[in-house]
Scaffold this active site. Sequence first.
Site, PDB file in Angstrom:
ATOM      1  N   ASN A 198      23.526  37.716 -18.888  1.00  0.00           N
ATOM      2  CA  ASN A 198      25.038  37.195 -18.940  1.00  0.00           C
ATOM      3  C   ASN A 198      25.403  36.893 -17.399  1.00  0.00           C
ATOM      4  O   ASN A 198      25.414  37.971 -16.559  1.00  0.00           O
ATOM      5  CB  ASN A 198      25.929  38.094 -19.331  1.00  0.00           C
ATOM      6  CG  ASN A 198      27.495  37.803 -19.274  1.00  0.00           C
ATOM      7  OD1 ASN A 198      27.787  36.923 -20.218  1.00  0.00           O
ATOM      8  ND2 ASN A 198      27.989  38.239 -18.390  1.00  0.00           N
ATOM      9  N   GLU A 199      25.895  35.826 -17.123  1.00  0.00           N
ATOM     10  CA  GLU A 199      26.224  35.202 -16.019  1.00  0.00           C
ATOM     11  C   GLU A 199      25.434  35.862 -14.614  1.00  0.00           C
ATOM     12  O   GLU A 199      26.010  35.912 -13.390  1.00  0.00           O
ATOM     13  CB  GLU A 199      27.598  35.948 -15.621  1.00  0.00           C
ATOM     14  CG  GLU A 199      28.872  35.276 -16.775  1.00  0.00           C
ATOM     15  CD  GLU A 199      30.102  35.830 -16.826  1.00  0.00           C
ATOM     16  OE1 GLU A 199      30.239  36.941 -15.801  1.00  0.00           O
ATOM     17  OE2 GLU A 199      30.907  35.433 -17.397  1.00  0.00           O
ATOM     18  N   GLU A 282      31.386  31.796 -23.473  1.00  0.00           N
ATOM     19  CA  GLU A 282      32.377  32.653 -23.222  1.00  0.00           C
ATOM     20  C   GLU A 282      33.517  32.126 -22.645  1.00  0.00           C
ATOM     21  O   GLU A 282      33.532  31.308 -21.802  1.00  0.00           O
ATOM     22  CB  GLU A 282      31.726  33.933 -22.392  1.00  0.00           C
ATOM     23  CG  GLU A 282      32.923  34.995 -22.019  1.00  0.00           C
ATOM     24  CD  GLU A 282      32.504  36.009 -21.240  1.00  0.00           C
ATOM     25  OE1 GLU A 282      31.388  36.528 -21.338  1.00  0.00           O
ATOM     26  OE2 GLU A 282      33.210  36.662 -20.437  1.00  0.00           O
TER      27      GLU A 282
END
Length: 802
Positions: A198-199, A282
């Site tokens: 994530n990210e 997201e």
Amino acid sequence: MSLRHLSRTCQAFGATLLLLLGPSAAHAAAPAAGTSGTSVAPVTAITLDATKPGLTFDGVGAISGGGGNSRLLADYPEPQRSQLLDYLFKPGYGASLQVLKLEIGGDTNSTDGAEPSIEHTKGTVDCNQGYEWWLAEQAQARNPDIKFYGLTWGAPGWIGNTGSGGNFWSQDTVDYLMSWMGCAAQHHLNVSYLGGWNERGFNAAWYENLKSALVSHGYAATKVVAADDTWAVADAMATDPAFKNAVDVVGVHYPCGYMSNFSSCPSTANARALGKPLWASENGSEDANDGAGAVARGINRDYLDGKMTSFINWPVIAALYPNLYFSTDGMSIANQPWSGNYTIGKTTWVTAHTTQFAKPGWHYIDSAGGYLGGARTNGSYVTLKSTDNSDYSTVIETMDATAAQSASFTVTGGLSTGQVHVWSTDLTSTNPANWFVHTQDLTPVNGRYALTLQPGRVYTVTTTSGQGKGTATPPATAPLGLPYADDFETPATTTSPKYFTDMNGAFRTAACGGGRTGTCLSQMAPTTPIRWTDEKYDAPYTMMGDGSWSNYTVTADALFEQSSTVELLGRVNQQGRNNNGLNAYHLRVSDTGAWSIDRSDTSWNFTTLAAGSTTSPLGTGTWHTLALSMQNSTLTASIDGVAVGSATDGAFTNGQAGLGVTDYRTDQFDNFALTPGTPTTHTGPITSALPGKCADASDPTAVQLWDCDGGAAQIWTRTNGTLTHDGKCLDVTGQGTANGTPVELWACNGGANQQWTPQSDGTLKSTQSGRCLDDPAAATANGTRLEIWDCNGGANQRWTLP
């Protein structure tokens, strides 16, 4: 802050449907009934043609994870727990979510908490760790068609362990994800989508290995999403055929801007040219009520501006404590499992305007989507058609419109010309009765009809049926009373004990060590994980309870399994964003016998208030009883029933309790207990940081700002977490949680909306909502009514209490 209150002057209007009797009628739309003189913008002509092209709709969903945001949901009592789950997942009831994105736990903080790994040490897999499996099973039971999507924020420390912090982009991680997929299968869950880190960018070769592993392990149907970060991944895929072939979906975060109003949601030319589905994998990070308008824009505009076919909201629900940073974000707020109280946010209903009227696999009709009157500020609309090209739904938002809009619809190309149902949510209203309302049915004439659209609303116009609005209501708020105890012998819904939420590490019930029988609480992560957050102090701790607790003693037995230091936490107050600090007191005790009472702040600065050592080492492998007593400003430490020292400090007056280990060690705790101290009463004024202003109760109900005059109307009594005047409590009206909810005097009932937690910066936080007592727009006029608002530390939110 002054601009935020301008919206309160907006007036609510109804919608009028105009049945067109001929082609010319669209050019003569009248103002809505009851709004004489209201200007109406030019008509937007919308042709609904099933033969026109559009991309496949992949669904609207939400994320459980990225930091413990769902943790308290599992501990809710019935029937409230089932009600909340129904509002999230049950078709035709609430948000009706179509995708559930699950955090793959890594024993490390990932925003507002840490989620446990299935494999703390290499080769030992436990498929029952955590609560995500439970939540996914509950979601699937309500909606068998829901899609699951797995993503990692952090990972256990053994992965790629070539040095400090490990290496996420390693074969170890691919193997770990295959073990997680195996656990999902054990729980009878089919994972449709799997992402990377994530990210944290991407590694093309790693994604290629992941794709190969999925195929070789029998998960060829699972689609790979990359990279849950920026559009840079699309640029890389455009020049790397192997990488492009390994990725099925391009997922980006916050394409409309982070924590913005989501008015513009572009993608890139390179991304669109790939021919892959593009997702806002997201989006959100918005308040359950105040962020609903942004979500309404984003769901439509992701597709209109960037051809993104899925909107995934972070997070799914705010089932976390109010002292955490993102404590009100999600579909709903559920932060009182002991009382069963919750609130269903407006975001639930703006989401339902799409999810209850269109299914994944439907197609957009590009020519039947756009901006009303050709202007973004008037609002947006998208149309989706069913797989058999018969049913359709048009979703319209008018968040920024300043006047009524008029739209005419022409149905053709095989779409149903039968009865049309209209649903509406008025986001300018604070009354839930005005959210997600079936307003009218009509039958088109010659395939035509029209709609007058009022500002600040979401509408769905549909030929489908089966929609509904849940009617369950929660009980009132109530404090978690003391004394409280947990010997960890009673199984909870998940492997976490009831009400405990981990901030780092992984605390779960397990067989006791040290010769003790029964079940104890063990910190399971033996090494520092691959981290997602960057807090300078990242040791494991878990916390629980009611932020209004003031004078009490926290006690627990501790077992040092190896040389280490354990801690009890008291008056746990505000946490810094992404766990970058904590207002709390700590009693720290080492196996050597060294002890200290420390104070931490929201930047993880520690101040030692008292310290010493026992006469002999405590040693490892044996149990010891530790206690931290907090009575007013006196803090007392005890070990094995003997008071070893004390300190005086008045920084924190209220807060929760917790347990911790100051490094990644697998120590244990047992017989956790909280006993009340002596209530202390303080009497005097509540003075504002704005010079010369006080909280005044001269009105029979409203609490106002007034010049400090020392009069009886400005005398308050503070006892633990309550503030009273003439026997009535400072109360958030109607148990409200939204920004702008006024405060008043009300009969004391022990509710969380009557509990207040003083913060070290002088703000006064509502225990129920996590919002602060606020003087609107820093007004100084006498009679200004006080309210709650997002805490920002401004002078208009800082108070000196009696």
